[in-house]
Design an enzyme around this catalytic site. Structure first.
Site, short mmCIF file in Angstrom:
data_model
loop_
_atom_site.label_atom_id
_atom_site.label_comp_id
_atom_site.label_asym_id
_atom_site.label_seq_id
_atom_site.Cartn_x
_atom_site.Cartn_y
_atom_site.Cartn_z
N THR A 22 0.86 -1.19 0.00
CA THR A 22 0.00 0.00 0.00
C THR A 22 0.90 1.24 0.00
O THR A 22 1.93 1.27 0.64
CB THR A 22 -1.03 -0.02 1.15
OG1 THR A 22 -2.04 0.95 0.87
CG2 THR A 22 -0.43 0.27 2.51
N CYS A 28 -3.31 7.62 7.78
CA CYS A 28 -3.88 6.28 7.73
C CYS A 28 -2.88 5.28 8.34
O CYS A 28 -1.69 5.55 8.41
CB CYS A 28 -4.15 5.86 6.29
SG CYS A 28 -5.34 6.90 5.44
N HIS A 45 -5.62 -1.01 4.94
CA HIS A 45 -5.25 0.41 4.91
C HIS A 45 -6.38 1.18 5.62
O HIS A 45 -7.39 1.53 5.01
CB HIS A 45 -5.10 0.85 3.44
CG HIS A 45 -4.62 2.26 3.25
ND1 HIS A 45 -3.65 2.57 2.33
CD2 HIS A 45 -4.98 3.43 3.82
CE1 HIS A 45 -3.43 3.89 2.35
NE2 HIS A 45 -4.24 4.43 3.25
#
Lengths: 161, 208
Positions: A22, A28, A45
Site C-alpha cells: 500500500t 492512515c 489500509h
C-alpha cells in the site's frame, strides 16, 4: 511473484510468493497480519478509528479500524490461517501537518493507531513491530513468504521490520 | 448533505467557474511574484474515489511540496497548493534567489515556500469570498514535503466519514517554459456544496 495493491480503505490477503503493498500512508494506518506457520499474510489500509464516525450511507468495512481488523482476521482464517500463530505489525498514523495538532480531526493519525491497537488486543493478536507517528508518509510492502515488512519513507529511506 | 450524483452540466460549469475565479486570482498573484506570465488550464471538476486523488499529481508516492489549509466559515473545505520538487526549486530561485536542491532546504527555504503558498491560497480564497459573498476564513496554512498520497489523504478524512468519494476542483497552472507548474486543489466538504450553490442563486440538483 505478484504484488497485490491495497488501496485506501481496502484490505486483502496473500500467500507466497505474493506481496501486499500500500502506498502513501499518511495519517492512515497500514495493519499487517502474518501467520508464519501457514504463511498467510493480510493487510488493511485503515483511514478512520471507529465505524461510529460514519455519517449514514453504506459502511465501507476496510475504512475503520474496528471493522477492518476483525474482517481481515476472518479473511485470513478463511484462507487457512490460525489466530494463535498470527502476529501484527503497524505502520503509518503520522501527523502530516504537525502544528495543526490542536484540532481533533487533525490528530487523526495517533487516534487511528490507538484504535488499531485496541482492535488487535480484542482479537488477542500480538503486535511485534511498529513504525507509527512522526510526520512522514510511508509506503509499505509485506512479503507473504517470510512476513518481512518493508517500510519506505522520503527522508529515512527503507527499513525492514 | 450534498449528493453530487444528481449534478447536471450546469452545476459542473458553476464549480469550474469557481475554480477559474479563485485559481485565476492566485495565478495573477504568482505572476506578480515571479514577474513572469502564468497560464492556467481549464479547471477540472471531478467526483473521484479517494484512491484517484493522488493520481492527479503523479501518483501516491510522488514527492510534492504542499501548502494545506482548512477553509472555515460558511462553506468549509480543504485547500491545497501543490508543486513538484523541480517547480518548487525554480520558484524559490525566482523569488528569493536561493538555488538549492530539496535535500538542502533549511528553515529559510521552507519558510519562504510556506509564505508563497500562504499568499497564493489566501488570494484564491479571498476572491472566492468576494464572488460568493460568503464568509470564508483560512486556517493557519501548514506545509509538508512528502508523498502526495500521504498528504492528500489528510484532506479526505472529514469526507471519509460521509462517503468514499470526493468532489475536487483542480486547476493546473504553468509558467511559459514549464519551469514552474503545479495545482490548486479545492475539496469542499459535502455539506458546503448546497451553501455554495445557494450563494450564487444556482439550484442544487437537476440540470437547468
Amino acid at each position: 511473484m505478484e504484488i497485490i495493491k491495497i488501496g485506501m480503505a481496502d484490505l486483502g490477503v496473500a500467500k507466497p510468493p505474493s506481496k501486499l503493498r500500500t502506498t502513501g500512508l499518511g495519517s492512515c494506518v497500514g495493519v499487517v497480519l502474518y501467520d508464519h506457520i501457514h504463511k498467510i499474510a493480510g493487510m488493511a489500509h485503515v483511514m478512520l478509528p471507529e465505524s461510529s464516525l460514519a455519517k449514514g450511507g453504506e459502511l465501507t468495512i476496510g475504512k475503520y479500524a474496528d471493522t477492518a481488523i476483525p474482517h481481515l482476521i476472518q479473511l485470513m482464517v478463511k484462507a487457512g490461517a490460525e489466530t494463535r500463530h498470527t502476529v501484527a505489525k503497524l505502520a503509518g498514523g503520522a501527523q502530516m501537518f504537525a502544528f495543526l495538532g490542536n484540532n481533533d480531526t487533525m490528530r487523526i493519525g495517533p487516534r487511528n493507531v490507538e484504535a488499531c491497537k485496541l482492535a488487535l488486543k480484542d482479537a488477542h493478536i500480538k503486535i511485534v513491530a511498529e513504525d507509527t507517528g512522526g510526520n512522514c508518509g510511508r509506503t509499505i510492502e509485506l512479503d507473504a513468504t517470510n512476513g518481512i515488512l518493508q517500510i519506505r519513507t522520503v527522508n529515512q529511506g527503507v527499513k525492514e521490520v | 448533505m450534498g449528493d453530487f450524483t444528481k449534478f447536471g452540466d450546469f452545476q459542473f460549469d458553476v464549480l469550474r467557474e469557481i475554480g477559474n475565479i479563485g485559481a485565476g486570482h492566485a495565478a495573477t498573484a504568482l505572476s506578480k511574484l515571479i514577474q513572469k506570465e502564468i497560464d492556467m488550464k481549464v479547471p477540472q471538476v471531478k467526483i473521484i474515489s479517494f484512491d484517484e486523488v493522488a493520481d492527479f499529481v503523479g501518483g501516491a508516492e510522488t514527492v510534492v511540496v504542499t501548502v494545506f489549509l482548512r477553509v472555515e466559515g460558511d462553506c468549509p473545505g480543504n485547500m491545497f497548493f501543490i508543486l513538484d520538487l523541480e517547480s518548487a526549486k525554480h520558484l524559490l530561485e525566482q523569488i528569493t534567489g536561493i538555488n538549492k536542491d530539496v535535500y538542502e532546504w533549511e528553515e529559510l527555504e521552507i519558510s519562504a515556500l510556506h509564505e508563497i503558498g500562504n499568499i497564493l491560497t489566501g488570494s484564491y480564497l479571498s476572491s472566492l469570498a468576494d464572488f460568493t459573498r460568503l464568509n470564508l476564513q483560512p486556517s493557519v496554512p501548514a506545509l509538508a514535503v512528502d508523498m502526495a498520497g500521504a498528504i492528500l489523504s489528510y484532506g479526505l478524512i472529514a469526507l471519509g466519514q460521509a462517503g468514499d468519494f470526493a468532489l475536487t476542483i483542480d486547476t493546473a497552472f504553468f509558467e511559459g517554459n514549464d519551469q514552474v507548474k503545479g495545482n490548486f486543489f479545492l475539496i469542499p466538504d459535502p455539506e458546503s456544496l448546497p451553501i455554495l450553490f445557494r450563494s450564487l442563486g444556482v439550484p442544487f440538483d437537476g440540470d437547468y
